[in-house]
Design an enzyme around this catalytic site. Sequence first.
Site, PDB file in Angstrom:
ATOM      1  N   LYS A  16       0.859  -1.345  -0.314  1.00  0.00           N
ATOM      2  CA  LYS A  16      -0.286  -0.303  -0.185  1.00  0.00           C
ATOM      3  C   LYS A  16       0.911   1.466  -0.157  1.00  0.00           C
ATOM      4  O   LYS A  16       0.431   2.166  -1.126  1.00  0.00           O
ATOM      5  CB  LYS A  16      -0.823   0.486   1.291  1.00  0.00           C
ATOM      6  CG  LYS A  16      -2.725  -0.650   0.744  1.00  0.00           C
ATOM      7  CD  LYS A  16      -3.419  -0.426   2.215  1.00  0.00           C
ATOM      8  CE  LYS A  16      -2.489  -0.719   3.321  1.00  0.00           C
ATOM      9  NZ  LYS A  16      -3.106  -0.596   4.614  1.00  0.00           N
ATOM     10  N   ARG A  91     -11.545   1.682   9.974  1.00  0.00           N
ATOM     11  CA  ARG A  91     -10.673   0.300   9.747  1.00  0.00           C
ATOM     12  C   ARG A  91     -12.487  -0.005  10.612  1.00  0.00           C
ATOM     13  O   ARG A  91     -11.791  -1.079  10.368  1.00  0.00           O
ATOM     14  CB  ARG A  91     -10.046   0.237  11.162  1.00  0.00           C
ATOM     15  CG  ARG A  91      -8.621   0.724  11.378  1.00  0.00           C
ATOM     16  CD  ARG A  91      -8.182   0.647  12.604  1.00  0.00           C
ATOM     17  NE  ARG A  91      -6.491   1.183  12.349  1.00  0.00           N
ATOM     18  CZ  ARG A  91      -5.591   0.760  11.444  1.00  0.00           C
ATOM     19  NH1 ARG A  91      -5.806  -0.433  11.144  1.00  0.00           N
ATOM     20  NH2 ARG A  91      -4.644   0.991  11.205  1.00  0.00           N
ATOM     21  N   ARG A 130      12.238 -11.672   5.159  1.00  0.00           N
ATOM     22  CA  ARG A 130      12.573 -10.047   5.352  1.00  0.00           C
ATOM     23  C   ARG A 130      13.896 -10.964   6.637  1.00  0.00           C
ATOM     24  O   ARG A 130      13.910 -11.106   7.491  1.00  0.00           O
ATOM     25  CB  ARG A 130      11.817  -9.244   6.191  1.00  0.00           C
ATOM     26  CG  ARG A 130      10.847  -8.111   4.767  1.00  0.00           C
ATOM     27  CD  ARG A 130       9.776  -7.822   5.776  1.00  0.00           C
ATOM     28  NE  ARG A 130      10.670  -6.534   6.203  1.00  0.00           N
ATOM     29  CZ  ARG A 130      10.268  -5.314   6.431  1.00  0.00           C
ATOM     30  NH1 ARG A 130      10.146  -4.924   5.118  1.00  0.00           N
ATOM     31  NH2 ARG A 130      10.746  -4.599   7.436  1.00  0.00           N
ATOM     32  N   ARG A 164      13.495  -9.694  12.875  1.00  0.00           N
ATOM     33  CA  ARG A 164      12.583  -9.379  13.969  1.00  0.00           C
ATOM     34  C   ARG A 164      11.817  -9.728  14.384  1.00  0.00           C
ATOM     35  O   ARG A 164      10.598 -10.402  13.385  1.00  0.00           O
ATOM     36  CB  ARG A 164      12.016  -7.632  13.173  1.00  0.00           C
ATOM     37  CG  ARG A 164      13.362  -6.754  12.239  1.00  0.00           C
ATOM     38  CD  ARG A 164      13.091  -5.095  12.528  1.00  0.00           C
ATOM     39  NE  ARG A 164      11.655  -4.834  11.210  1.00  0.00           N
ATOM     40  CZ  ARG A 164      11.971  -4.646  10.382  1.00  0.00           C
ATOM     41  NH1 ARG A 164      12.115  -3.371  10.445  1.00  0.00           N
ATOM     42  NH2 ARG A 164      10.906  -4.564  10.062  1.00  0.00           N
ATOM     43  N   ARG A 175      -1.519 -10.514  13.058  1.00  0.00           N
ATOM     44  CA  ARG A 175      -2.196  -9.326  12.470  1.00  0.00           C
ATOM     45  C   ARG A 175      -2.983  -9.504  11.260  1.00  0.00           C
ATOM     46  O   ARG A 175      -3.731  -9.044  10.827  1.00  0.00           O
ATOM     47  CB  ARG A 175      -1.186  -8.597  12.110  1.00  0.00           C
ATOM     48  CG  ARG A 175      -0.093  -8.347  12.668  1.00  0.00           C
ATOM     49  CD  ARG A 175       1.668  -7.483  12.675  1.00  0.00           C
ATOM     50  NE  ARG A 175       1.870  -6.795  11.424  1.00  0.00           N
ATOM     51  CZ  ARG A 175       2.773  -6.301  10.562  1.00  0.00           C
ATOM     52  NH1 ARG A 175       3.012  -7.136  10.410  1.00  0.00           N
ATOM     53  NH2 ARG A 175       2.257  -4.963   9.627  1.00  0.00           N
TER      54      ARG A 175
END
Length: 225
Positions: A16, A91, A130, A164, A175
């Site tokens: 996004k 939201r 990542r 991380r 999430r």
Amino acid sequence: MSELNLILLGPPGAGKGTQADRLREDFGLPHISTGDILREQVAEETELGVQAKRYMDAGELVPDEVIVGMITERVADGDARDGFLLDGFPRNERQADALGEALSGLGRRLTAALLIEVPDEELVRRLAGRRVCVKNPSHIYHVDFDPPKHEGVCDQDGARLIQRDDDREDTIRRRLEVYHSQTEPLIAYYDRAELLRRFDGTRNPDEVHAHIRATVATLRLEEKL
Ligand SMILES: [Zn+2]
């Protein structure tokens, strides 16, 4: 006068931010992120900022009315008069209703809700791959798409690469669950209002951008009619 009053929807990892940057360049739309506005207003100690800080200091969520107030003020600013790209808000349906009312109070309405869709498995692959340099967090790699020359070692300074906590698969899946439970009703809401436009976020960012840009250009033409 044609306006482009847009909302950007999509899961974490859908790109996004990249698409918002490009749309800002294409159409000169200010990118309005709820997180940024909240930080600004708290830092500037505006009336709403002071209210918001009180909730944040108490470890509570900032109520919808406060956020809606901030967004409404921001949308009425000069640079957003011809349109905006709203990211991170609304939201939920309640916030969507509040946004609709705030806009109609300004004699405006939403042009479209742009949804970038990516299946969960692809998002997990993107995000969980990542790796970040322990010395310099701007040195970022991806185990599949942008691997370092030597596994686990930063190309630029030889430091160790780590995953991380935010990028751990279980964190990402949590999430995504939150995203789906919050956003699916919202997607249905904008679909019912015939404002939803869907984009295939599994394509490469240039293709996604070309598709969104063409759609937004068409929307603007329609607004002029
Ligand atoms: Zn490094």
